[in-house]
Design an enzyme around this catalytic site. Structure first.
Site, PDB file in Angstrom:
ATOM      1  N   ALA A 255      -1.530 -18.944  13.031  1.00 51.54           N
ATOM      2  CA  ALA A 255      -0.697 -19.064  11.830  1.00 51.54           C
ATOM      3  C   ALA A 255      -1.499 -18.596  10.615  1.00 51.54           C
ATOM      4  O   ALA A 255      -2.716 -18.757  10.557  1.00 51.54           O
ATOM      5  CB  ALA A 255      -0.268 -20.519  11.654  1.00 51.54           C
ATOM      6  N   CYS A 263       0.563  -0.941   9.503  1.00 50.58           N
ATOM      7  CA  CYS A 263       1.490  -0.660  10.611  1.00 50.58           C
ATOM      8  C   CYS A 263       2.669  -1.619  10.726  1.00 50.58           C
ATOM      9  O   CYS A 263       3.816  -1.189  10.677  1.00 50.58           O
ATOM     10  CB  CYS A 263       0.725  -0.622  11.933  1.00 50.58           C
TER      11      CYS A 263
HETATM   12  N1  LIG Z   1      -4.126   2.644  10.667  1.00 54.51           N
HETATM   13  C1  LIG Z   1      -3.898   2.102  11.860  1.00 54.51           C
HETATM   14  O1  LIG Z   1      -4.446   1.055  12.209  1.00 54.51           O
HETATM   15  C2  LIG Z   1      -2.947   2.789  12.818  1.00 54.51           C
HETATM   16  C3  LIG Z   1      -2.926   2.378  14.158  1.00 54.51           C
HETATM   17  C4  LIG Z   1      -2.066   3.020  15.041  1.00 54.51           C
HETATM   18  C5  LIG Z   1      -1.234   4.023  14.588  1.00 54.51           C
HETATM   19  N2  LIG Z   1      -1.255   4.386  13.276  1.00 54.51           N
HETATM   20  C6  LIG Z   1      -0.393   5.491  12.835  1.00 54.51           C
HETATM   21  O2  LIG Z   1      -1.192   6.660  12.701  1.00 54.51           O
HETATM   22  C7  LIG Z   1      -0.711   7.480  11.620  1.00 54.51           C
HETATM   23  C8  LIG Z   1      -1.834   7.728  10.639  1.00 54.51           C
HETATM   24  O3  LIG Z   1      -2.227   6.489  10.069  1.00 54.51           O
HETATM   25  P1  LIG Z   1      -3.555   6.334   9.196  1.00 54.51           P
HETATM   26  O4  LIG Z   1      -3.657   4.900   8.863  1.00 54.51           O
HETATM   27  O5  LIG Z   1      -4.660   7.053   9.872  1.00 54.51           O
HETATM   28  O6  LIG Z   1      -3.107   7.194   7.888  1.00 54.51           O
HETATM   29  P2  LIG Z   1      -4.001   7.575   6.623  1.00 54.51           P
HETATM   30  O7  LIG Z   1      -3.054   7.568   5.479  1.00 54.51           O
HETATM   31  O8  LIG Z   1      -5.221   6.749   6.586  1.00 54.51           O
HETATM   32  O9  LIG Z   1      -4.467   9.083   6.911  1.00 54.51           O
HETATM   33  C9  LIG Z   1      -3.639  10.203   6.896  1.00 54.51           C
HETATM   34  C10 LIG Z   1      -4.479  11.423   6.511  1.00 54.51           C
HETATM   35  O10 LIG Z   1      -3.704  12.597   6.757  1.00 54.51           O
HETATM   36  C11 LIG Z   1      -4.009  13.542   5.738  1.00 54.51           C
HETATM   37  N3  LIG Z   1      -2.918  14.551   5.713  1.00 54.51           N
HETATM   38  C12 LIG Z   1      -1.607  14.351   5.474  1.00 54.51           C
HETATM   39  N4  LIG Z   1      -0.932  15.528   5.592  1.00 54.51           N
HETATM   40  C13 LIG Z   1      -1.858  16.469   5.925  1.00 54.51           C
HETATM   41  C14 LIG Z   1      -1.775  17.869   6.192  1.00 54.51           C
HETATM   42  N5  LIG Z   1      -0.620  18.525   6.161  1.00 54.51           N
HETATM   43  N6  LIG Z   1      -2.925  18.528   6.494  1.00 54.51           N
HETATM   44  C15 LIG Z   1      -4.098  17.874   6.537  1.00 54.51           C
HETATM   45  N7  LIG Z   1      -4.225  16.556   6.305  1.00 54.51           N
HETATM   46  C16 LIG Z   1      -3.116  15.859   6.000  1.00 54.51           C
HETATM   47  C17 LIG Z   1      -4.123  12.707   4.495  1.00 54.51           C
HETATM   48  O11 LIG Z   1      -4.818  13.373   3.472  1.00 54.51           O
HETATM   49  C18 LIG Z   1      -4.879  11.482   5.032  1.00 54.51           C
HETATM   50  O12 LIG Z   1      -6.276  11.674   4.933  1.00 54.51           O
HETATM   51  C19 LIG Z   1       0.478   6.718  11.041  1.00 54.51           C
HETATM   52  O13 LIG Z   1       1.662   7.200  11.611  1.00 54.51           O
HETATM   53  C20 LIG Z   1       0.235   5.289  11.476  1.00 54.51           C
HETATM   54  O14 LIG Z   1       1.423   4.553  11.602  1.00 54.51           O
HETATM   55  C21 LIG Z   1      -2.118   3.801  12.389  1.00 54.51           C
END
Ligand SMILES: NC(=O)c1ccc[n+]([C@@H]2O[C@H](COP(=O)([O-])OP(=O)(O)OC[C@H]3O[C@@H](n4cnc5c(N)ncnc54)[C@H](O)[C@@H]3O)[C@@H](O)[C@H]2O)c1
Length: 436
Positions: A255, A263
């Site tokens: 809790a 996410c």
């Molecule tokens: N953070 C987590 O714990 C986690 C876990 C599982 C899944 N996910 C999923 O993974 C995905 C990414 O999450 P994150 O937390 O790593 O995101 P984030 O925002 O930390 O990173 C995304 C990166 O992508 C870059 N980017 C965006 N468009 C771009 C392009 N056209 N060319 C080059 N770079 C580009 C951004 O500049 C940024 O650095 C999401 O869909 C999220 O739901 C995240």
């Protein structure tokens, strides 16, 4: 294999570094020049334990590099992973796919093929087919396949989760894509980690269903905690008794102040919208979203009660503001609801967080950032344990109480025993779902 990855955030960078550690040649691409410059200097733009050392090792071995130039990254690549953000779209709760689609178009323009385009970002069912259509329309001559490979790593334990996953999910529709994906994950396959090969839609759905289930589990215990407070039960005992049942399991049964992070909030919302759009509403998830907001509001009420009904002119020390320990991620953290409510009520808020300041400074205006929990407690009316960093798990409670104007504690992660807190000189203690 040579693999490119678009996005060097929490998922993209961990994926790039870990794949290079498997022995693949990885090129990580981001459109933010400052991130690429930092990475080239060997600095990691996010806080993730162990990532800096693993990154350095693989850069030194010549398997890992960073660039803004997608065409260069795609030159000779067998696969390209899309690991860009999919935040909640403003206004309607859907996943915002604009970054994914922009990346798909950029790949179409820059790739020479043959190549497998893998979506690692969390995306709604049907997105991989849309990626295929977008790429085919933008570059009809490109020889490519698509694959869905959702990620399940947890921030703070990301490297371990990536290297020793409970499972890897791969959605494909061609033999060739299946072969490339098997080759990429071969090091895990050889060590018997389960790899579930399925179709694109099922892979996409598995990710949302898993996250919604975990969010529901947390929310369930948070509602039980509220009832425990009313009937005089202790939710820690209840969680333990429930979790020992193998059918239930003990994880995600603690809790607290409500789920947050990058996410669960956005993925539950997106799943609820997918259900509504397909005339198959997922009422359970819709309720989870609503209840989680109520949980956060209940925490504010709890703090208000501890402050005798008013935050006005109270000095409050908040320990931890990131959405969980061992990360600097502030996205949708419960602190973003709780701290502004205290400030809005006239409180002076001091924050101590081992990693939260860099991101949190702009999100939590009007607070004082400090580094020492004891100094933050000097003359304070309330101390709030909001994120259970190890640094806050074994505080000298006597010292803490001795420094406060009025020693009261809100332990929103149930780190301390109420008896110990009182014995140390606190006049009031409130956990979540336990007797005070
Ligand atoms: N953070 C987590 O714990 C986690 C876990 C599982 C899944 N996910 C999923 O993974 C995905 C990414 O999450 P994150 O937390 O790593 O995101 P984030 O925002 O930390 O990173 C995304 C990166 O992508 C870059 N980017 C965006 N468009 C771009 C392009 N056209 N060319 C080059 N770079 C580009 C951004 O500049 C940024 O650095 C999401 O869909 C999220 O739901 C995240």
């Amino acid at each position: 294999m040579k693999i490119a990855i678009i996005g060097t955030g929490y998922v993209g960078l961990v994926t790039g570094v870990c794949f290079s550690d498997f022995g693949h040649e990885m090129v990580c691409v981001d459109k933010i020049p400052s991130k690429i410059e930092m990475l080239r200097r060997g600095e990691v733009p996010i806080f993730e334990p162990g990532l800096d050392r693993l990154l350095e090792r693989n850069v030194r071995a010549g398997r890992l590099s960073f660039t803004e130039d997608l065409a260069q990254a795609l030159d000779g690549a067998d696969a390209v992973f899309i690991a860009v953000g999919t935040p909640t779209r403003r206004g309607d709760g859907h996943a915002d796919l604009s970054f994914v689609m922009a990346a798909a178009e950029e790949i179409a323009r820059a790739a020479r093929g043959p190549i497998v385009i893998v979506t690692k970002s969390t995306v709604p069912v049907g997105t991989n087919r849309r990626v295929r259509e977008v790429v085919a329309a933008a570059n009809p001559d490109l020889d490519f396949d698509v694959a869905s490979n959702p990620e399940f790593l947890r921030e703070g334990a990301a490297i371990d989760d990536f290297m020793k996953p409970d499972r890897v999910i791969v959605g494909v529709e061609t033999e060739r894509a299946a072969r490339v994906m098997q080759e990429i994950y071969r090091p895990l396959y050889l060590r018997d980690f389960p790899i579930v090969m399925t179709d694109l839609e099922s892979a996409e759905m598995i990710k949302y269903a898993a996250n919604a289930f975990l969010a529901a589990k947390i929310t369930f215990i948070n509602e039980i905690a509220a009832l425990c407070e009313k009937v005089g039960a202790d939710v820690k005992q209840v969680s333990k008794g429930m979790g020992l049942d193998g059918r239930i399991g003990k994880t995600f049964l603690h809790a607290g102040p409500g789920y947050g992070g990058s996410c669960f909030p956005k993925d539950t919302q997106a799943l609820a919208r997918i259900g509504q759009d397909h005339a198959s509403p997922i009422q359970l998830v819709e309720t989870v979203i609503k209840v989680n907001e109520e949980v956060k509001r209940r925490m504010v009420d709890k703090l208000l009660d501890l402050c005798d009904g008013s935050f006005n002119r109270k000095t409050i020390a908040v320990l931890g503001v990131t959405f969980k320990p061992n990360t600097d991620d502030m996205r949708d953290a419960p602190s973003l609801t709780i701290v502004p409510a205290m400030i809005g009520g006239g409180a002076m808020v001091r924050i101590v967080d081992p990693q939260g300041r860099r991101e949190g400074e702009s999100m939590l205006p009007g607070v004082e950032w400090m580094t020492d929990p004891y100094a933050a407690a000097d003359g304070a009316d309330l101390v709030v344990v909001l994120t259970e960093w190890n640094e806050f798990r074994a505080l000298d409670l006597r010292e803490l109480a001795g420094r406060m104007a009025c020693p009261r504690m809100a332990d929103l992660r149930n780190v301390y025993s109420p008896g110990d807190v009182r014995a140390a000189g606190f006049v009031a203690y409130e956990g979540v779902g336990r007797r005070g």
